[in-house]
Design an enzyme around this catalytic site. Structure first.
Site: not given
Ligand code: ATP
Length: 596
Positions: A268, A273, A288, A318, A433, A439
């Site tokens: 991750k 994104r 995103r 990402e 979602r 995650k």
């Molecule tokens: P979300 O995008 O789920 O609303 P957030 O912005 O708080 O939550 P995180 O909780 O950190 O983000 O986790 C999701 C994000 O992680 C994804 O939207 C993407 O941008 C990022 N990401 C990084 N590596 C990956 C991966 N291997 N597969 C999918 N997403 C990834």
């Protein structure tokens, strides 16, 4: 349809404080709209002249709009600005001046019939929605020498032809302060009610929405070809797909159980994104929340052209900043410096980005979203050559809990956030979602495993030192996806510096409203309501049940609240209010607390 008719609907939408009423008003409006007009009406409701992902901004500064109002009604710009200072909304200023003009015209008869038709189109005669839309679009597209004057002249002309209510809503569009507060799900509800007879049929439109992100297009197809046509809308290069998002689970064991024994693992990365769209040499990037970010990342565009041989492709990735000297990946605070519009080329050399590509949704003219992750990963390995800028991240499949833990620790050691675990046989579910993606992040003791993204709904006046900044605490909420509503979850007073209070106060004042916005559901009443727009990241110790908050509240059960909430940072750059944490996620997080 005449613009004045549309403006009457805008007026009604603005005045209601109930979401169901929003749907009814919109559906009434939609029933009057013809197939040729529906896309334009939808974009205007969103305060735009194109779908959200097209970077077409009408963008006029307050001073220019004030000057246009002054010219349209024949008074000094200073007068307009003074009145603006008093009422805080140029739309209202235009409304007042337009009313005065109309009243004076009634007293002084105009010269001849012809003249009155041209100048006094107070009734809005001739000003169709179509015409206003075209002029606004023209304003948006003017560039080069004399831009400001040309934009101003077009707006003056529109204002002179508009009646007071039209003027009020017209002025807010180029300013970007349209206060309708209508979310995308509400528009879909209203489409369903107007055309399919029941708002619950929104579900049938959602697939197309997730694949195309374009409500105007969906409206147009629904009007022209009906539901069958909408269902045929598919993923296309150049139109962003709504991002698939991840759920949370506490540990490797639970994930393996939930996934039926096998899991796909990727690192991750904590950057931004980037959805990459390639069509021949033309490359576009989307964030995103589906904003176009092409201009910000020239090195990624170059990388796509060099490393992707396929003629057409859509990839999910990402992007992270990379230090070319030490060859290290940099933390989010560094990456975020690349979210800028100026000095892009210099920054691309100083802090170049690398894109970790973790999915492929479209390849050589064909959508891959219905293929399994296993198949998509196979293609991902083939689609990217080399690893200079784009780095394929096909991950690995495993059945072993030890292996997941090993990779998790490895990720943490590398300075990454953790892992994203995916279900091997799942398709790419645009906009969803769910537990197909999970995650797994590092746990810090005494705190929730993850932060919560909240929307500021209002503020409560403070005492003492705080009073100086006009706010003692903020009333914040999360998003209820199924109802398209913002529900309260906390009051926050901690974690903000004096500077941040001032900043919030300044920004909140621009979007304050005199009644509870229709999509806000709250028992608490703040001193000032604001439009749900500002997203903040909040850390809390715990989620508890609470009778005073409406997040997750039902007739028989209390709502949920945050214990010891504190502000971490502002998040609005990459999150719209609808991208805040959802009630569903909050409930999952609540349950997770008990599984240690
Ligand atoms: P979300 O995008 O789920 O609303 P957030 O912005 O708080 O939550 P995180 O909780 O950190 O983000 O986790 C999701 C994000 O992680 C994804 O939207 C993407 O941008 C990022 N990401 C990084 N590596 C990956 C991966 N291997 N597969 C999918 N997403 C990834």
């Amino acid at each position: 349809m005449l613009f004045s008719q549309l403006a009457e609907y805008f007026e009604k939408l603005e005045q209601t404080s109930s979401r169901l009423a929003l749907i009814d008003i919109l559906s009434e409006l939609f029933k009057e709209v013809k197939a040729e007009e529906i896309a334009k009406v939808v974009y205007l409701i969103q305060g735009r002249v194109a779908p959200f992902y097209e970077p077409i901004e009408i963008g006029m500064a307050e001073r220019t709009v004030a000057a246009s109002i002054a010219k349209a009604y024949g008074i000094d710009r200073e007068e307009v600005l003074k009145e603006y200072g008093r009422v805080g909304d140029l739309g209202v200023v235009a409304y007042k001046l337009s009313s005065l003009r109309d009243a004076s015209k009634k007293l002084v008869p105009l010269r001849g019939k012809q003249g009155s038709k041209n100048i006094d189109s107070g009734s809005g005669a001739g000003m169709t929605v179509e015409r206003v839309f075209e002029v606004l679009k023209e304003i948006a597209q003017i560039t080069g020498e004399g831009t400001v004057e040309k934009k101003q002249a077009l707006l003056v002309d529109l204002l002179q032809k508009a009646n007071p209510i039209s003027a009020k809503h017209l002025v807010r569009i180029p300013l970007g302060t349209s206060r309708l507060g209508v979310g995308d799900p509400t528009i879909l509800d209203a489409f369903a009610l107007a055309k399919l007879g029941d708002r619950k049929k929104r579900k049938e439109l959602e697939g197309a929405y997730n694949k195309t992100s374009d409500l105007g297009l969906i409206g147009q197809v629904l009007w022209k070809k009906g539901l069958e046509g909408v269902k045929k809308l598919d993923v296309t290069v150049g139109r962003p797909i709504r991002s698939q998002l991840a759920e949370r689970l506490p540990d490797a064991k639970t994930i393996l159980e939930k996934f039926g024994g096998e899991v796909h693992i990727q690192y991750k990365y904590d950057g931004f994104r980037v959805q990459i769209h390639k069509n021949g040499d033309q490359v576009r990037l989307f964030s995103r929340n589906l904003e176009e970010t092409t201009a910000m990342m020239p090195e990624i565009i170059e990388g796509v052209r060099k490393q992707i041989k396929a003629k057409t492709a859509i990839l999910d990735s990402e992007a992270l900043a990379f230090n070319p000297q030490s060859e290290e990946f940099l933390p989010f605070q560094e990456t975020t410096k690349r979210r800028r519009k100026y000095k892009v080329a210099e920054m691309a050399i100083e802090l170049p980005l690398k894109a970790f590509v973790f999915d492929v949704m479209y390849l050589d003219g064909r959508s891959l979203i219905d293929l399994s992750l296993r198949d998509r990963m196979r293609r991902l390995k083939e689609v990217i050559t080399g690893d200079e800028v784009l780095i394929a991240q096909p991950g690995e499949f495993t059945k072993s809990e030890e292996r997941i833990n090993e990779l998790f620790n490895d990720a943490i050691t590398k300075g990454l956030e953790g892992l994203v675990c995916k279900k091997p046989d799942s398709t790419y579910e645009a906009g969803a979602r769910n537990f197909n993606w999970v995650k797994l992040k590092r746990h810090s003791a005494g705190e929730l495993k993850d932060t919560i993204d909240c929307v500021i709904l209002g503020y409560i006046f403070g005492r003492g030192k705080r009073a100086e900044f006009g706010a003692g605490s903020l009333l914040v909420g999360v998003y209820d996806e199924s109802k398209d509503e913002f529900v309260t979850v906390s009051k926050i007073g901690t974690g903000l510096t004096d500077e941040e209070w001032r900043e919030i106060h300044k920004r909140a004042d621009k979007i304050k409203v005199d009644h509870k916005p229709a999509r806000v559901n709250s028992i608490l009443v703040p001193s000032v309501w604001i439009k749900p727009e500002i997203v903040i990241e909040v850390l809390a110790d715990e989620i508890t049940k609470s009778p005073v908050h409406t997040a997750g509240k039902t007739d028989s059960e209390p709502g949920y609240a945050l214990r010891f909430p504190r502000l971490v940072k502002f998040r609005e750059a990459d999150k719209k209010p609808e991208d805040a944490t959802t009630v569903k996620e909050l409930l999952e997080m609540y349950k997770l607390q008990f599984k240690k």
